[in-house]
Design an enzyme around this catalytic site. Sequence first.
Site, PDB file in Angstrom:
ATOM      1  CG  ASN A   1      86.682  70.579  56.406  1.00 35.39           C
ATOM      2  OD1 ASN A   1      86.862  71.136  57.485  1.00 35.39           O
ATOM      3  ND2 ASN A   1      86.804  71.218  55.251  1.00 35.39           N
TER       4      ASN A   1
ATOM      5  CG  HIS B   1      94.635  76.175  42.686  1.00 29.54           C
ATOM      6  ND1 HIS B   1      93.949  76.391  43.869  1.00 29.54           N
ATOM      7  CD2 HIS B   1      93.680  76.071  41.725  1.00 29.54           C
ATOM      8  CE1 HIS B   1      92.646  76.403  43.626  1.00 29.54           C
ATOM      9  NE2 HIS B   1      92.453  76.207  42.343  1.00 29.54           N
TER      10      HIS B   1
ATOM     11  CB  SER C   1      86.755  76.488  52.529  1.00 30.26           C
ATOM     12  OG  SER C   1      87.441  76.977  51.397  1.00 30.26           O
TER      13      SER C   1
HETATM   14  N1  APR Z   1      92.087  68.540  58.442  1.00 26.29           N
HETATM   15  C1  APR Z   1      91.126  68.685  57.501  1.00 26.29           C
HETATM   16  N2  APR Z   1      90.592  69.871  57.165  1.00 26.29           N
HETATM   17  C2  APR Z   1      91.036  70.960  57.818  1.00 26.29           C
HETATM   18  C3  APR Z   1      92.030  70.890  58.811  1.00 26.29           C
HETATM   19  C4  APR Z   1      92.571  69.614  59.122  1.00 26.29           C
HETATM   20  N3  APR Z   1      93.516  69.456  60.036  1.00 26.29           N
HETATM   21  N4  APR Z   1      92.281  72.144  59.271  1.00 26.29           N
HETATM   22  C5  APR Z   1      91.469  72.967  58.585  1.00 26.29           C
HETATM   23  N5  APR Z   1      90.709  72.247  57.712  1.00 26.29           N
HETATM   24  C6  APR Z   1      89.718  72.736  56.744  1.00 26.29           C
HETATM   25  C7  APR Z   1      89.010  74.007  57.154  1.00 26.29           C
HETATM   26  O1  APR Z   1      87.883  73.687  57.951  1.00 26.29           O
HETATM   27  C8  APR Z   1      88.625  74.582  55.806  1.00 26.29           C
HETATM   28  O2  APR Z   1      87.377  74.082  55.384  1.00 26.29           O
HETATM   29  O3  APR Z   1      90.420  73.063  55.572  1.00 26.29           O
HETATM   30  C9  APR Z   1      89.698  74.074  54.861  1.00 26.29           C
HETATM   31  C10 APR Z   1      90.705  75.109  54.398  1.00 26.29           C
HETATM   32  O4  APR Z   1      90.041  76.070  53.641  1.00 26.29           O
HETATM   33  P1  APR Z   1      90.804  77.218  52.846  1.00 26.29           P
HETATM   34  O5  APR Z   1      91.799  77.869  53.730  1.00 26.29           O
HETATM   35  O6  APR Z   1      89.758  78.058  52.220  1.00 26.29           O
HETATM   36  O7  APR Z   1      91.629  76.410  51.736  1.00 26.29           O
HETATM   37  P2  APR Z   1      91.149  75.813  50.338  1.00 26.29           P
HETATM   38  O8  APR Z   1      89.740  75.370  50.356  1.00 26.29           O
HETATM   39  O9  APR Z   1      92.179  74.822  49.963  1.00 26.29           O
HETATM   40  O10 APR Z   1      91.283  77.072  49.401  1.00 26.29           O
HETATM   41  C11 APR Z   1      91.108  76.892  48.027  1.00 26.29           C
HETATM   42  O11 APR Z   1      91.703  79.165  47.583  1.00 26.29           O
HETATM   43  O12 APR Z   1      93.081  80.893  48.271  1.00 26.29           O
HETATM   44  C12 APR Z   1      92.839  79.959  47.290  1.00 26.29           C
HETATM   45  O13 APR Z   1      94.292  79.013  45.695  1.00 26.29           O
HETATM   46  C13 APR Z   1      94.013  79.034  47.082  1.00 26.29           C
HETATM   47  O14 APR Z   1      94.062  76.655  46.758  1.00 26.29           O
HETATM   48  C14 APR Z   1      93.487  77.686  47.531  1.00 26.29           C
HETATM   49  C15 APR Z   1      91.997  77.813  47.259  1.00 26.29           C
END
Ligand code: APR
Length: 241
Positions: free
Chosen positions: A216, A120, A190
């Site tokens: 997660n 990204h 997520s």
């Molecule tokens: N350890 C592991 N997982 C965790 C932790 C932790 N300490 N804290 C939170 N999480 C998990 C949450 O439960 C959630 O499932 O990390 C995930 C974060 O999800 P998002 O905020 O949706 O991030 P992500 O999946 O990386 O988003 C994907 O979306 O907005 C766009 O481009 C952006 O790269 C990003 C993409």
Amino acid sequence: MKNYKEEFLRLIKSANKITVITGAGISAESGVPTFRGEDGLWKNYRAEELATPYAFQKNPQLVWEWYNWRRELISKCEPNPAHKFLVKLEKEKGDNFLLITQNVDGLHRKAGNKRIIEIHGCIWRVKCVNCAYKDYNYDIPIKILPKCPECDDVLRPDVVWFGESLDYNDLQKSIEACIKCDLLIVIGTSGVVQPVASFPFQAKSNNKNLKLIDINPVKNPISEIADLYIPYKSGEFLKDV
Ligand code: APR
């Protein structure tokens, strides 16, 4: 947690080729807010409202303000034990290791990973909206609006926004690395943002021998198909494995 660790280490030991996918969750324990959690909001805007070409076209100042806020926040963050574990894993596996991150925060590079695809993009790079100019820029804050040194048009963050396509080569390499590995480890995503969300599904259906681990604290679509789902925070779980 002990049993999870034993099984985790067993799967790592028996794998030759390992691919890792990370999302915002791996950086949460470093203090970087995730996108979809409660702390993902900025001045009442959601990431989906700001990280789009349309938002930048409509109000580039606002989008740069958001990125300046994120740059400042990220600059104060350090890699956590989960990032460090992946550096150790890369050292052990060498060419048989690839890290695909959706994060733009640069913390994997800061930790020391080299075999990495920032699918990204990276918040520490800028690119011109008009010409091919692209470079690293670590200014905090970036002067609004930054201008291209080559054509004087506007610079934007070198990140992939909603509605934009990913780099074709990165995409090809990533899908291949997911399908052709023995072990795919997914950490802190997520599992709802495409196309990365579908990589573990593609990998599982194209390689029957592949093992899948998901770390997660919150169950998600990927944990449903994982061979080993580890319901812990990644930094906490990986700190002494
Ligand atoms: N350890 C592991 N997982 C965790 C932790 C932790 N300490 N804290 C939170 N999480 C998990 C949450 O439960 C959630 O499932 O990390 C995930 C974060 O999800 P998002 O905020 O949706 O991030 P992500 O999946 O990386 O988003 C994907 O979306 O907005 C766009 O481009 C952006 O790269 C990003 C993409």
